[in-house]
Design an enzyme around this catalytic site. Structure first.
Site, PDB file in Angstrom:
ATOM      1  N   SER A 116       1.789 -29.744  -3.541  1.00 20.33           N
ATOM      2  CA  SER A 116       2.863 -28.887  -4.035  1.00 20.33           C
ATOM      3  C   SER A 116       2.793 -28.831  -5.559  1.00 20.33           C
ATOM      4  CB  SER A 116       4.218 -29.379  -3.519  1.00 20.33           C
ATOM      5  OG  SER A 116       5.214 -28.414  -3.725  1.00 20.33           O
ATOM      6  N   ASP A 199       2.816 -20.793   4.541  1.00 28.79           N
ATOM      7  CA  ASP A 199       3.667 -21.433   3.537  1.00 28.79           C
ATOM      8  C   ASP A 199       4.500 -20.381   2.797  1.00 28.79           C
ATOM      9  OD1 ASP A 199       4.769 -23.031   1.548  1.00 28.79           O
ATOM     10  OD2 ASP A 199       2.943 -24.199   1.297  1.00 28.79           O
ATOM     11  N   HIS A 230       4.836 -25.367   4.435  1.00 30.68           N
ATOM     12  CA  HIS A 230       4.658 -26.168   3.227  1.00 30.68           C
ATOM     13  C   HIS A 230       4.454 -27.641   3.551  1.00 30.68           C
ATOM     14  CE1 HIS A 230       4.798 -26.597  -1.088  1.00 30.68           C
ATOM     15  NE2 HIS A 230       5.719 -27.535  -1.004  1.00 30.68           N
TER      16      HIS A 230
END
Length: 254
Positions: A116, A199, A230
């Protein structure tokens, strides 16, 4: 393998805290420099199977709480606002210098990783400080903030406006300065990206564009897509991803 809390000086005299895990034997070692997601998060002393996998395979592992992390004061957390990526990369470079100075890491065998926001910092570090890293492994990463803004839902657009101090139309230079895709020509090390096809937090299009630009320049890049969002792909998928990273690191280091 236990983690040990360490601190080191970064730019402007700022002290940065991190957690260090070492394999058996004497250093220096090939080394993983990890950055957490968020950025409004913090790495605490936890059992982290990914780090233990690296350590079990002979790598030193350092995860750092870069500027932008929580816990270390509001000023520390908010320092990155308006200029994402700047102070964080300075802290990563300082961590690398500390690892070499302390005899923990081989200077030419330090690899970046994170997911991330940590995946974003991995890609940004490879472009902004290409001389420092042997390779980078980015998970569910951000590669182009402007395109990410275009492909994001309204709630995430609001977050980006807060982080950057405006929209891409209002802050075009800052969105470009903070984006890894701006620095693709500088990248020297091999790149591995592991990205969720569905995502919505870090959309696919910026990573596809980043991959295309690297390949057009003849750079070494592998992108592995998985059929999830995600987070939360599951333990078996996490094990597969860790194997991908281990094989990638072995290949990079010969």
């Amino acid at each position: 393998h236990p983690w040990k809390s360490i601190t080191f000086p970064s730019s402007e005299g700022q002290m940065i805290q991190g957690w260090l895990g070492l394999p058996n034997g004497e250093g220096p070692f090939p080394t993983i420099l990890h950055t957490h997601g968020g950025p409004e998060a913090v790495m605490t002393e936890v059992f982290d199977p990914i780090s233990q996998s690296w350590i079990d395979h002979g790598f030193a592992f350092l995860t750092i709480n870069y500027r932008g992390s929580t816990t270390f004061s509001r000023e520390f957390q908010e320092m990155i606002w308006g200029n994402p990526g700047h102070w964080e990369i300075a802290d990563m470079a300082a961590a690398r210098d500390w690892l070499v100075k302390e005899g923990i890491a081989y200077p030419d065998q330090i690899l970046l990783t994170g997911c991330s926001y940590g995946g974003y910092l991995t890609l940004l570090g490879l472009g902004k400080r290409p001389d420092l890293w042997a390779g980078g492994m980015a998970g569910i990463a951000m590669a182009d903030w402007r395109v990410m803004y275009e492909d994001s839902v309204d709630t995430l657009k609001g977050y980006l406006v807060a982080l950057f101090g405006g929209t891409p139309q209002e802050k075009p230079e800052q969105y470009a300065t903070s984006s890894p895709i701006t620095y693709v020509e500088n990248v020297r090390a091999a790149v591995l990206i592991i990205q969720g096809r569905n995502d919505t937090r870090t959309p696919a299009r910026p990573v596809e564009m980043y991959e295309q630009k690297l390949k057009a320049l003849g750079k070494s890049v592998e992108v592995h897509w998985f059929d999830a969002g995600h987070l939360g792909a599951g333990v078996e998928q996490d094990i597969k991803h860790q194997e991908l990273m281990l094989r990638f690191a072995y290949g990079v280091l010969g």
